[in-house]
Each structure stands twice: as structure tokens, then as C-alpha cells.
Design a protein around this motif. Structure first.
Motif, PDB file in Angstrom:
ATOM      1  N   TYR A 121      -1.983  -1.997  15.677  1.00 34.63           N
ATOM      2  CA  TYR A 121      -1.807  -1.663  14.432  1.00 34.63           C
ATOM      3  C   TYR A 121      -3.194  -0.282  14.374  1.00 34.63           C
ATOM      4  CZ  TYR A 121      -4.515  -2.053   9.819  1.00 34.63           C
ATOM      5  OH  TYR A 121      -4.821  -1.850   8.110  1.00 34.63           O
ATOM      6  N   THR A 122      -1.834   0.363  13.398  1.00 36.54           N
ATOM      7  CA  THR A 122      -3.072   2.005  13.948  1.00 36.54           C
ATOM      8  C   THR A 122      -3.248   2.085  12.106  1.00 36.54           C
ATOM      9  OG1 THR A 122      -0.879   2.801  13.247  1.00 36.54           O
ATOM     10  CG2 THR A 122      -1.799   2.373  16.181  1.00 36.54           C
ATOM     11  N   ASP A 123      -3.925   3.045  12.055  1.00 33.04           N
ATOM     12  CA  ASP A 123      -4.637   3.310  10.166  1.00 33.04           C
ATOM     13  C   ASP A 123      -4.975   5.131  10.580  1.00 33.04           C
ATOM     14  OD1 ASP A 123      -4.950   3.996   7.337  1.00 33.04           O
ATOM     15  OD2 ASP A 123      -6.404   2.880   7.386  1.00 33.04           O
ATOM     16  N   GLY A 124      -4.140   6.150  10.266  1.00 36.18           N
ATOM     17  CA  GLY A 124      -4.574   7.080  10.050  1.00 36.18           C
ATOM     18  C   GLY A 124      -4.311   8.235  11.209  1.00 36.18           C
ATOM     19  N   ALA A 125      -3.268   7.650  12.318  1.00 38.33           N
ATOM     20  CA  ALA A 125      -3.540   7.784  13.473  1.00 38.33           C
ATOM     21  C   ALA A 125      -2.622   8.875  13.493  1.00 38.33           C
ATOM     22  CB  ALA A 125      -2.788   7.046  14.513  1.00 38.33           C
ATOM     23  N   THR A 126      -2.401   9.001  14.996  1.00 39.15           N
ATOM     24  CA  THR A 126      -1.233  10.764  15.015  1.00 39.15           C
ATOM     25  C   THR A 126      -1.012  10.197  17.006  1.00 39.15           C
ATOM     26  OG1 THR A 126      -1.830  11.984  13.599  1.00 39.15           O
ATOM     27  CG2 THR A 126      -0.733  13.294  15.740  1.00 39.15           C
ATOM     28  N   ILE A 127       0.626   9.948  16.721  1.00 40.79           N
ATOM     29  CA  ILE A 127       1.245   9.168  18.182  1.00 40.79           C
ATOM     30  C   ILE A 127       2.367  10.753  17.950  1.00 40.79           C
ATOM     31  CG2 ILE A 127       2.657   8.011  19.119  1.00 40.79           C
ATOM     32  CD1 ILE A 127       1.266   5.676  17.488  1.00 40.79           C
ATOM     33  N   ASP A 128       1.864  10.888  19.312  1.00 42.59           N
ATOM     34  CA  ASP A 128       3.215  12.384  19.886  1.00 42.59           C
ATOM     35  C   ASP A 128       3.478  12.190  20.968  1.00 42.59           C
ATOM     36  OD1 ASP A 128       4.316  14.848  19.112  1.00 42.59           O
ATOM     37  OD2 ASP A 128       2.961  15.371  20.380  1.00 42.59           O
ATOM     38  N   SER A 129       5.015  12.610  20.869  1.00 39.28           N
ATOM     39  CA  SER A 129       5.686  12.792  22.716  1.00 39.28           C
ATOM     40  C   SER A 129       5.156  12.077  23.648  1.00 39.28           C
ATOM     41  CB  SER A 129       5.380  13.966  22.788  1.00 39.28           C
ATOM     42  OG  SER A 129       5.479  14.917  22.763  1.00 39.28           O
ATOM     43  N   VAL A 130       5.815  10.745  23.512  1.00 44.28           N
ATOM     44  CA  VAL A 130       5.501   9.323  23.417  1.00 44.28           C
ATOM     45  C   VAL A 130       7.065   8.607  24.264  1.00 44.28           C
ATOM     46  CG1 VAL A 130       4.307   6.954  24.251  1.00 44.28           C
ATOM     47  CG2 VAL A 130       3.301   8.681  22.783  1.00 44.28           C
TER      48      VAL A 130
ATOM     49  N   ILE B 234       1.776   9.161  11.773  1.00 43.28           N
ATOM     50  CA  ILE B 234       2.176  10.124  11.857  1.00 43.28           C
ATOM     51  C   ILE B 234       2.627  10.109  13.436  1.00 43.28           C
ATOM     52  CG2 ILE B 234       2.377  13.010  12.174  1.00 43.28           C
ATOM     53  CD1 ILE B 234       0.597  13.312  10.273  1.00 43.28           C
ATOM     54  N   ILE B 235       4.042  10.146  13.026  1.00 35.62           N
ATOM     55  CA  ILE B 235       4.896  10.090  14.810  1.00 35.62           C
ATOM     56  C   ILE B 235       5.391  10.449  14.709  1.00 35.62           C
ATOM     57  CG2 ILE B 235       6.949   8.375  15.934  1.00 35.62           C
ATOM     58  CD1 ILE B 235       4.907   5.980  14.083  1.00 35.62           C
ATOM     59  N   THR B 236       5.426  11.263  16.100  1.00 36.98           N
ATOM     60  CA  THR B 236       5.813  12.861  16.271  1.00 36.98           C
ATOM     61  C   THR B 236       7.089  12.071  17.575  1.00 36.98           C
ATOM     62  OG1 THR B 236       4.926  13.924  17.034  1.00 36.98           O
ATOM     63  CG2 THR B 236       5.687  14.675  14.463  1.00 36.98           C
ATOM     64  N   ASN B 237       8.317  12.886  18.221  1.00 35.35           N
ATOM     65  CA  ASN B 237       8.972  13.380  19.463  1.00 35.35           C
ATOM     66  C   ASN B 237       8.371  11.760  20.258  1.00 35.35           C
ATOM     67  OD1 ASN B 237       9.036  15.727  18.488  1.00 35.35           O
ATOM     68  ND2 ASN B 237       7.305  16.333  19.611  1.00 35.35           N
ATOM     69  N   CYS B 238       8.795  10.928  19.498  1.00 31.50           N
ATOM     70  CA  CYS B 238       9.185   9.685  20.222  1.00 31.50           C
ATOM     71  C   CYS B 238      10.466   8.588  20.432  1.00 31.50           C
ATOM     72  CB  CYS B 238       7.630   8.540  19.434  1.00 31.50           C
ATOM     73  SG  CYS B 238       6.019   9.254  19.636  1.00 31.50           S
ATOM     74  N   ALA B 239      10.899   8.253  21.604  1.00 34.40           N
ATOM     75  CA  ALA B 239      11.139   7.393  21.836  1.00 34.40           C
ATOM     76  C   ALA B 239      11.117   6.316  22.588  1.00 34.40           C
ATOM     77  CB  ALA B 239      12.530   8.273  22.222  1.00 34.40           C
ATOM     78  N   VAL B 240      11.817   4.955  22.049  1.00 34.31           N
ATOM     79  CA  VAL B 240      11.761   3.086  21.552  1.00 34.31           C
ATOM     80  C   VAL B 240      13.608   3.308  23.264  1.00 34.31           C
ATOM     81  CG1 VAL B 240      11.784   1.228  22.280  1.00 34.31           C
ATOM     82  CG2 VAL B 240      10.157   2.516  20.926  1.00 34.31           C
ATOM     83  N   ILE B 241      13.177   3.273  24.235  1.00 33.50           N
ATOM     84  CA  ILE B 241      14.845   3.779  25.273  1.00 33.50           C
ATOM     85  C   ILE B 241      15.135   2.272  25.804  1.00 33.50           C
ATOM     86  CG2 ILE B 241      16.482   5.018  27.039  1.00 33.50           C
ATOM     87  CD1 ILE B 241      14.633   7.249  25.966  1.00 33.50           C
ATOM     88  N   GLY B 242      16.287   1.518  25.321  1.00 32.24           N
ATOM     89  CA  GLY B 242      15.930   0.009  25.977  1.00 32.24           C
ATOM     90  C   GLY B 242      15.016  -0.799  25.922  1.00 32.24           C
ATOM     91  N   GLY B 243      15.941  -2.352  25.996  1.00 32.12           N
ATOM     92  CA  GLY B 243      14.523  -3.389  25.954  1.00 32.12           C
ATOM     93  C   GLY B 243      14.577  -4.022  24.407  1.00 32.12           C
ATOM     94  N   SER B 244      13.977  -4.795  23.956  1.00 31.96           N
ATOM     95  CA  SER B 244      14.439  -5.584  23.538  1.00 31.96           C
ATOM     96  C   SER B 244      12.980  -5.866  22.340  1.00 31.96           C
ATOM     97  CB  SER B 244      14.818  -7.587  23.397  1.00 31.96           C
ATOM     98  OG  SER B 244      13.860  -7.959  23.470  1.00 31.96           O
ATOM     99  N   VAL B 245      13.105  -5.668  20.670  1.00 31.96           N
ATOM    100  CA  VAL B 245      12.058  -5.975  20.041  1.00 31.96           C
ATOM    101  C   VAL B 245      11.859  -7.308  19.014  1.00 31.96           C
ATOM    102  CG1 VAL B 245      10.132  -5.155  18.040  1.00 31.96           C
ATOM    103  CG2 VAL B 245      10.921  -3.615  19.763  1.00 31.96           C
ATOM    104  N   TYR B 246      11.199  -8.544  19.311  1.00 34.68           N
ATOM    105  CA  TYR B 246      11.371 -10.001  18.219  1.00 34.68           C
ATOM    106  C   TYR B 246      10.600 -10.068  17.860  1.00 34.68           C
ATOM    107  CZ  TYR B 246      12.468 -14.688  18.626  1.00 34.68           C
ATOM    108  OH  TYR B 246      13.217 -16.201  16.975  1.00 34.68           O
ATOM    109  N   SER B 247      10.827 -10.829  16.703  1.00 33.20           N
ATOM    110  CA  SER B 247       9.955 -11.162  15.982  1.00 33.20           C
ATOM    111  C   SER B 247      10.477 -12.480  14.825  1.00 33.20           C
ATOM    112  CB  SER B 247       9.239 -10.234  14.332  1.00 33.20           C
ATOM    113  OG  SER B 247       8.692 -10.627  13.801  1.00 33.20           O
TER     114      SER B 247
END
Length: 645
Positions: A267-276, A301-314
């Protein structure tokens, strides 16, 4: 016979005078030009041979110039290499000095100061070395609109500010400070501090720096920030800045159970996530949202991020490759390839989005929803979501809801300069090649969809003011670089086209340790075959040079080995340059020999022998004078005939 009407003697003399005059003019031409062949009529066969020889001689002159310029280029490259070598040797001396235990902290800081300056200079030499506008070591790319981070940035770490260290010490985060995540223990410590039910750590205005790649294989993890589907744990939230510096977190498994969200961040609120960068994620939750990077994001704010491979399930709520559920905020220069499966609101990049924007982003994911809506980029988009320069190329399936190549269900918003080539299938409400269901107002221009899906751009359109423009194209047309660049997927915007698909240059290797200069061809012959060419790849990668910034401060890293590896790279490249120089010098000698032989041959065929031509000139001059004199005598013949009358 003496006659009045016909003066045969005059005619004979005129012919002789003309002949001697022509021969005299020819001799004059040959002496003034120096050539005995000035026109094809002089000697047709030798004229052709001479012309061919002249063409070859001209080509050899250019080839000689090419070889000389090649030598100059390699001399320039060697000069820059020598400077880099000198600075690496000095860095090795400093590293050796720093390893000695007799230096205090001030001395080590002085060593680090000099070492850092040397590393800066090595990077400058590496990126700016050029000859005649050509980058010698690294390809000169157009400056993208996004900052490249693909070579992870090295950070000087203060051990006392590692997250796990302050967690063990029982301290909390200080506003305005920077803390470091160096390993999986630090990442788990950050999670535990933020998720503490009794006293959650406040991360507002706090920065966290990822300093290295982290393998989370076998590490139990839930997510940084806690959010349950009832909203009872909203106080446990990440609201700081997380800078990944281009490092990779691999094999992350996050499990939210039956109540809580799951992802790297819960959970994020007002966060900045970069280059992950996340690789091979395994994200699962029972009732709440799940996302590879963030499960529940509010005004983030999310910039320059990538999720490569794997799976996401809900099993119940939203699931997205990058973000499960997003309320406001923005995503830019990011993408996901992880497979997505959810009971509802499944999206290749974002499961559900309420307001906010997505730009310069894409998904290649397989997306599936067993009950509700699914989209190649966003499952459900509400409250004026803005999408620009983004696309989806995976597959989308919805068992009972709407399915869209780009968006499953879109209440209102704008889509511009975007497209989808995703395959779309819905067993429920229906599907669209771009949007499964458009509900209220849509706008935007420059959008395209794959006509080969057999679907309309919008599956069902109940919008009251749909002014969004879109156009059908075949798959081949959608993979045309010309079309893609016309939409806006250009280098200036941060894209390059690879195999018909735009790729973000933000993930390209940078100048240091990155894209090496292409092969340089030295044309040292006059033909097109291999014997007339010398090819050399001037480029080389200085991988790890930025790791040397820590010399003097970090005593755990084996800098001597790193420097020796770099010296070996530079030395090997210098050897290649030297071998190429030897070949170019040999080529110059051969060119000189060929040039001299061809010039000699052409001279034999074409050049006039001035001694011979001058003799001919004198001979014809005498004959001309004799003819002129005799012409006067011949002209007297009719007068003699008159005397006889």
C-alpha cells in the motif's frame, strides 16, 4: 599539259599543304598536352585502356587517403585508451593504498575524492572520444526524453543508515534523511517497520536507495505497506521515495492471504517509486488487490519501472502486472510482461485505475479474468484516466466480463497515440480490439487497432460523447517503423523500434558498459570484396567502472580485481587497434606499389615522347613551308598558258 581551267600542280600542292598542316597541328597538340592520345580517334583501343587505368589510379588515390584517415582514427583512439589506462593504473595504486590499515578516515576520504575524480574522467573520456564526428568507443545516441538507468547506479553506503541496522537499533526514520537497502534483510526490515501494527514507521519525506541487485528466493514477504479489503489498516502505508537506481529485485514471492494486498509494496500513498526492475515475481492474494510493484497505490508517481516475467494473481480483487489498484497518480516509462489472472479487474499493467495517467508504457502480458473485465493495459479505467503513447501486445481473456486489447472497461478519459495488437476473447459481455466497453465520454487522437482480430475497436459503446479517433491496421502495418514513429514512438520520445515493436530506451545499456560503437569499415582497396576492406569494432564496454566510486570508503569490495579486469579490457582493445594499424600500414605500402605501376603503364600508353614529337613537328613545319613555296609556283601555271596565246 599546260591548261587554264585545271591547275593540277596547285591541287597537289594544296593537298600536301593540308596534310602537313594537320600533322603539324597534331604535333603541337601532343607537345602542349604531353599526351600522344588526346581523343579516341588517336588510338581507339589504347584510349579505352588509358581511361580504365585513369579510373583505377583515381580510386587508388582515394584508397590511400582512406587508409591514412583510418590510421589517424586509430591513433586518436589509442591516445584516448592510453589516457584511460593511465587513470586506471592510478586507481589501482589508490586501491592498493586504501587497503593498507594505516590510514585514518580523513586520509581514506582524500583517497576516495581522488578516485571519484578519476572515475569521472574515465567516464568522460569513454563517452566523448571521437574522430571526425564519430564516437570511437560508444555509439552516439539521440538524447532520449527519459533518463537511462540500465547500468545500475552505484551508491556510496553509510552502514549506519542501512534499514536493517536502524531496525535492530530500535530507531525510526528521520524526515529528510536517506536510508539504504543493500540486501534482502534490509528489504524485509523496511516491510516490518512500515507494517508494524502497534507503531508503523512514518516514511513521509524519507528516501530509500536500492544499492544492489537483490535475490529474494526463499525469503518470506508480504509487501511494504498493509492494506486489507476492509480498509482497516490504512495507517500502515509507504509514503516516501524509493529509488531503485536501476537495480533488479528477482524471485520476489509475496502472499497476502485471504485479507491483505500483495506486491513489493502492499500500500502506497503519496509515494514516488523510480527505476526499479522486478524479475520473475510470484504475487498472490486471496481477497484484496495484487500487483508486481504495488498492490494498492494512491496518488503515487511511478517512473522507469518494469516487471519482467512471473505471475500476479488475485482470487477476488484487482490484479495488474505493475499495479493492482491505482487511485490517482501516474505511471510513465514502465512496462510489464508478467502473466495476470484475477477474479475481476485484470490488466497487463494496472488492474483497476481511478483517475491518473499512463504514458510511454506498455504490456506484453497474458491477461485473464474469470468473472469481470480484462484489458491488455488496464482492466477497468474510471474517472477520466489519461493514456498516451502506450500499447499492449499480449492476449486478453474474460470469462464473463468485457475484454479489450488496451482497456477492458472505460468509464471516461482520453487515449492518444496508442495501439493494441493483443488477441482478445470474451465469453461474456463482449470484446473490442481497443476497448471492451466505453461508458461515458472518450477523447483522443492517433489510435490504432489490429483489424485481424475481427473485432471492432470498441466492443460496446454507450458513451454520450465519444470523439476518440482510431483506425484499423493489419498486424504488419502496426509493426511498421514508419507508422510507429509517425504515432510518436521516436528516439526523441525515448523509444527505439525493435522487430516491429517499440522498446523503451530507458532500459537500454548506457554509454558506460553499454552499446558499443559499431563496426568501422576501412575501404583500403578499389573493389567491393573482402580483400579491399578492413573491419574493426572500435567499441568496447567498461562494465563496472562506476563501481570504483567507493575506493577508500568501502573496505569489503575487491577493487583490485575489478580494476585488473578493466585494464584487461582496455589492453585487449589496444591490441586490436595495434593489429589494425599494422594492416593499414601494410595496405598503404601495397597501394603505393599498385599506384606506381598503374601510373607507369598509363604513361607508356598515353604520354607523348617529346623528342619524337618535336622531330615530327620540325619535319611537318618544313613540309608546310615547302608546300607554301611550291604553291606560289603552281599558281603561276595559268599565267604561263596565257603567254602562249
Amino acid at each position: 599539259m599546260i591548261s587554264i581551267n585545271t591547275n593540277l600542280s596547285s591541287l597537289i600542292t594544296q593537298r600536301s599543304l593540308t596534310k602537313s598542316t594537320d600533322a603539324l597541328n597534331l604535333a603541337i597538340e601532343r607537345m602542349t598536352t604531353g599526351f600522344k592520345i588526346n581523343h579516341a580517334k588517336d588510338n581507339a583501343a589504347n584510349y579505352s585502356i588509358s581511361t580504365n587505368l585513369t579510373t583505377k589510379i583515381s580510386s587508388y588515390m582515394v584508397a590511400e587517403e582512406n587508409a591514412s584517415m583510418g590510421l589517424d582514427m586509430l591513433n586518436s583512439a589509442n591516445g584516448s585508451l592510453d589516457q584511460i589506462t593511465d587513470k586506471l593504473e592510478r586507481l589501482r595504486a589508490l586501491a592498493t593504498q586504501a587497503n593498507n590499515g594505516t590510514y585514518g578516515s580523513q586520509s581514506l576520504e582524500a583517497i576516495n575524492s581522488e578516485a571519484s575524480a578519476l572515475v569521472d574522467e574515465i567516464n568522460r573520456l569513454y563517452t566523448t572520444a571521437e574522430y571526425n564526428g564519430i564516437n570511437l568507443f560508444a555509439t552516439a545516441e539521440a538524447t532520449p526524453a527519459v533518463a537511462a538507468f540500465a547500468a545500475p547506479r552505484t551508491v556510496t553506503v553509510d552502514p549506519e543508515k542501512q534499514v536493517s541496522a536502524i531496525y535492530v537499533a530500535g530507531e525510526t526514520f528521520q524526515e529528510g534523511e536517506t536510508y539504504y537497502i543493500c540486501n534482502s534483510d534490509d528489504l524485509v526490515a523496511l516491510q516490518d517497520m512500515v507494517n508494524d501494527m502497534g507503531n508503523p514507521a512514518d516514511t513521509t519525506n524519507v528516501t530509500f536507495e536500492l544499492t544492489s541487485d537483490i535475490n529474494m528466493d526463499g525469503v518470506e514477504f508480504e509487501g511494504i505497506g498493509y492494506y486489507d479489503c476492509g480498509g482497516m489498516d490504512e495507517g500502515r502505508v509507504f509514503s516516501g521515495t524509493f529509488n531503485g537506481n536501476g537495480h533488479t529485485i528477482s524471485n520476489l514471492s509475496a502472499y497476502g492471504g485471504m485479507d491483505y494486498s500483495a506486491g513489493l509494496f502492499g500500500y502506497t500513498d503519496g509515494a514516488t517509486i523510480d527505476s526499479v526492475i522486478l524479475k520473475e515475481v510470484d504475487i498472490e492474494t486471496g481477497a484484496s488487490a495484487s500487483g508486481g510493484l504495488v498492490a494498492e497505490a494512491k496518488d503515487t508517481i511511478i517512473t522507469n519501472c518494469a516487471v519482467i516475467g512471473g505471475s500476479v494473481y488475485s482470487d477476488m480483487s484487482s490484479a495488474g502486472g505493475l499495479v493492482g489498484s491505482m487511485d490517482g497518480g501516474s505511471i510513465s516509462n514502465s512496462y510489464s510482461t508478467a502473466s495476470i489472472e484475477s477474479f475481476e479487474c485484470a490488466g497487463g499493467l494496472v488492474g483497476s485505475m481511478d483517475g491518473g495517467s499512463i504514458s510511454n508504457s506498455y504490456s506484453t502480458a497474458e491477461v485473464e479474468s474469470s468473472d469481470s473485465d480484462a484489458g491488455g493495459l488496464i482492466g477497468v479505467a474510471n474517472n477520466n484516466v489519461q493514456i498516451t503513447n502506450s500499447y499492449a501486445t499480449g492476449s486478453v481473456y474474460s470469462e464473463y466480463g468485457y475484454a479489450g486489447g488496451l482497456v477492458g472497461f472505460m468509464e471516461s478519459g482520453s487515449i492518444s497515440n496508442s495501439y493494441s495488437t493483443a488477441s482478445v476473447e470474451s465469453n461474456g459481455d463482449g470484446g473490442g480490439a481497443l476497448i471492451g466497453y466505453a461508458y461515458v465520454d472518450l477523447s483522443g487522437t492517433g489510435n490504432y487497432y489490429n483489424s485481424e482480430t475481427g473485432l471492432d475497436a470498441i466492443g460496446e459503446d454507450d458513451s454520450t460523447s465519444n470523439i476518440m479517433t482510431y483506425e484499423a491496421k493489419t498486424l504488419a502495418e502496426l509493426q511498421s517503423p514508419v507508422l510507429l514513429e509517425s504515432i510518436g514512438y521516436t528516439r526523441d520520445a525515448g523509444w527505439r523500434i525493435e522487430n516491429g515493436v517499440p522498446v523503451l530506451m530507458v532500459f537500454d545499456p548506457p554509454a558506460t558498459g553499454g552499446t558499443p560503437a559499431g563496426a568501422i569499415n576501412f575501404q583500403i582497396g578499389i573493389h567491393s570484396g573482402e580483400s579491399s576492406n578492413i573491419t574493426l569494432n572500435l567499441g568496447f564496454a567498461l562494465d563496472g567502472v562506476n563501481d570504483l566510486y567507493g575506493i577508500g570508503l568501502d573496505t569489503t569490495t575487491d577493487y583490485l580485481t575489478k580494476i585488473d579486469d578493466l585494464l584487461s579490457v582496455v589492453s585487449n582493445k589496444a591490441t586490436e587497434y595495434g593489429a589494425a594499424q599494422n594492416r593499414l600500414e601494410s595496405a598503404l605500402e601495397e597501394i603505393s606499389t599498385q599506384y606506381e605501376n598503374l601510373v607507369s603503364t598509363r604513361s607508356t600508353i598515353r604520354d607523348a615522347d617529346i623528342a619524337e614529337v618535336s622531330s615530327q613537328y620540325i619535319q611537318q613545319q618544313i613540309l608546310q613551308q615547302a608546300s607554301a613555296t611550291l604553291m606560289a609556283t603552281a599558281n603561276q601555271m595559268p599565267a604561263i598558258a596565257l603567254q602562249l596565246i
